[in-house]
Design an enzyme around this catalytic site. Structure first.
Site, short mmCIF file in Angstrom:
data_model
loop_
_atom_site.label_atom_id
_atom_site.label_comp_id
_atom_site.label_asym_id
_atom_site.label_seq_id
_atom_site.Cartn_x
_atom_site.Cartn_y
_atom_site.Cartn_z
N ASP A 104 19.19 -10.38 24.15
CA ASP A 104 18.32 -11.38 24.76
C ASP A 104 19.07 -12.33 25.69
O ASP A 104 18.55 -13.38 26.06
CB ASP A 104 17.61 -12.19 23.67
CG ASP A 104 18.58 -12.89 22.72
OD1 ASP A 104 19.80 -12.73 22.91
OD2 ASP A 104 18.12 -13.60 21.80
N CYS A 107 23.70 -12.34 23.43
CA CYS A 107 24.32 -11.32 22.57
C CYS A 107 25.79 -11.63 22.26
O CYS A 107 26.28 -11.25 21.20
CB CYS A 107 24.19 -9.93 23.18
SG CYS A 107 24.90 -9.75 24.83
N HIS A 258 26.37 -5.61 27.39
CA HIS A 258 25.87 -6.01 26.07
C HIS A 258 27.04 -6.08 25.08
O HIS A 258 27.91 -5.21 25.07
CB HIS A 258 24.83 -5.00 25.58
CG HIS A 258 24.25 -5.32 24.24
ND1 HIS A 258 23.48 -6.44 24.02
CD2 HIS A 258 24.33 -4.67 23.05
CE1 HIS A 258 23.11 -6.47 22.75
NE2 HIS A 258 23.61 -5.40 22.14
N CYS A 388 14.91 -8.78 -10.35
CA CYS A 388 13.69 -8.26 -10.94
C CYS A 388 13.65 -8.62 -12.43
O CYS A 388 14.68 -8.61 -13.10
CB CYS A 388 13.63 -6.75 -10.73
SG CYS A 388 12.22 -5.96 -11.52
N CYS A 393 17.43 -3.92 -14.07
CA CYS A 393 17.01 -3.46 -12.74
C CYS A 393 17.91 -4.12 -11.70
O CYS A 393 18.10 -5.34 -11.73
CB CYS A 393 15.56 -3.82 -12.48
SG CYS A 393 15.01 -3.29 -10.82
N CYS A 403 10.57 -6.03 -8.68
CA CYS A 403 10.93 -5.32 -7.46
C CYS A 403 9.86 -4.29 -7.17
O CYS A 403 8.98 -4.03 -8.00
CB CYS A 403 12.31 -4.65 -7.61
SG CYS A 403 12.31 -3.24 -8.74
#
Length: 427
Positions: A104, A107, A258, A388, A393, A403
């Site tokens: 944009d 960078c 870029h 979670c 988990c 989750c």
């Protein structure tokens, strides 16, 4: 799941939105103004010492590695720089890969921020600091270095171009204007930045910056070269004593106008964690250019590199048959982000989840397969920074404290119970 149907996020911040916001909120408080510290320019107090590292991917099958790379890496930049023998040509050092970065006009700052913190400069904290340095501090030294560098460029040496005082003033005003954090009305959202801005940024970060780029600007269509490109090279924070600076450089790639961060991959291979300070030239190894040195500093270039970087010597195969050369390389930092800031760890959890789905889709069609696990959506990606509720988990919870995998199982259990009641009532 084909490579084109990967549901992996293309940017790290999407792996844990809350953590990303918290990291970004810490950066403004880390910016120190020179009047408050006695320093010469605005600079970061401590966050400039962080370094991001890419997750280990060599244990995944080749097909799934390509899925990860297509999602999060700038493959076009990597291929381009590797083809020009500017990137990953030295087998003795660890491979560097470019993270996808928003194009944009900001960078350069996005890339530097991602290299250190894993988040882009979306709040324009680094850009505002850059603009403040150019508008609120004494820039006489920066201007002299800019003039010296430009006078040595091919634009001047091969054309006989001459500037008067007014010309130099106009050129510097353009440099300042391009750094503005104000949004453009047309074209890119912000003005693109130049090599002098990289040098100023290295002083804001008190950390050397190494830019890996092609030596010429090439046509986007034909690939043919039509002008020299001088962005690549080494930028040292020369406005600070070496002892006040962090010696591990930030490494950026530059291609097709870029910038993107070039980060190492976390693995246990024997290669050295370093970036070569040379590249294969025409028949010889050529040193990367050190930018914005004064005439006196040009005579002390080797010492300055040793002062601001941790330099090691590496033997490499010569460009001709059966020869060996010794080149300099700068040691790179290991990934050192703490858990509460490391978005790459959150991304790894998503990668592992996606890999299970990828494996299921590779199973023979004749085998019975359970219902596919749900895909992540942005609204489910760790909006609550809590694990979670299900025991053991590994995933973070979404808004319902479960989750996506656990939530799906809960729904399946609910549906089975409902089905059982219907069947019982019908008997």
């Amino acid at each position: 799941m084909s490579q084109g149907h990967s549901f992996l996020p293309k940017f790290l911040f999407l792996s844990n939105l809350l953590k990303a916001v918290r990291v970004q909120e810490r950066v403004p408080n880390d910016v120190v103004k020179p009047s408050a510290s006695g320093g010469v320019v605005h600079h970061l107090r401590s966050m400039h010492r962080y370094t991001l590292e890419m997750i280990r991917i060599n244990h995944f099958p080749q097909g799934f590695r390509e899925v990860i790379q297509a999602a999060i890496l700038d493959r076009a930049m990597q291929v381009s720089l590797e083809q020009e023998k500017m990137l990953n040509w030295c087998r003795e050092v660890k491979k560097l890969v470019p993270l996808r970065t928003t194009g944009d006009g900001n960078c350069l700052l996005h890339a530097a921020s991602q290299y250190m913190l894993g988040v882009q400069d979306t709040g324009l904290v680094l850009r505002k600091a850059l603009y403040s340095v150019l508008t609120e501090t004494d820039t006489c030294n920066f201007r002299k270095r800019f003039q010296t560098e430009l006078l040595q460029s091919q634009e001047f040496t091969q054309t006989g171009l001459r500037y008067n005082t007014v010309n130099w003033q106009e050129e510097w005003e353009k440099i300042v204007e391009r750094a503005s954090p104000e949004i453009n009305r047309g074209g890119l959202q912000y003005d693109s930045l130049e090599d002098i801005h990289i040098f100023v940024l290295s002083n804001i970060l008190r950390r050397p910056i190494v830019v890996i780029a092609d030596q010429v600007l090439r046509s986007m269509k034909s690939g043919s070269s039509f002008s020299p490109l001088n962005v690549g090279g080494v930028y040292l924070p020369l406005h600070w004593p070496p002892g006040d600076c962090y010696r591990y450089p930030i490494v950026l790639g530059y291609d097709s106008q870029h910038f993107a961060p070039l980060i190492t991959i976390k693995d246990s291979g024997p290669e050295i964690r370093a970036v070569p300070l040379a590249y294969p030239g025409k028949g010889i190894f050529e040193d990367l250019r050190v930018h914005f040195l004064t005439e006196k500093e040009q005579q002390q270039k080797a010492k300055l590199i040793q002062d601001y970087l941790t330099v090691i010597e590496i033997p490499v195969n010569g460009l001709s048959y059966d020869t060996t050369h010794i080149i300099n390389a700068a040691r790179l930092d290991e990934g050192n982000l703490p858990e509460d800031m490391n978005l790459m760890e959150d991304y790894l959890q998503l990668v592992n989840h996606e890999f299970k789905l990828w494996q299921k889709e590779k199973e023979p069609a004749s085998e019975a397969r359970p219902q596919d696990s749900p895909r992540f959506s942005v609204s489910q990606l760790s909006l609550m920074e809590a694990r979670c509720a299900t025991s053991r988990c590994p995933f973070y919870a979404s808004v319902d404290r479960l989750c996506t995998t656990t939530s799906d199982q809960e729904e399946q259990n609910h549906q089975l119970l409902h089905h059982h009641k219907i069947c019982t009532n019908s008997v």
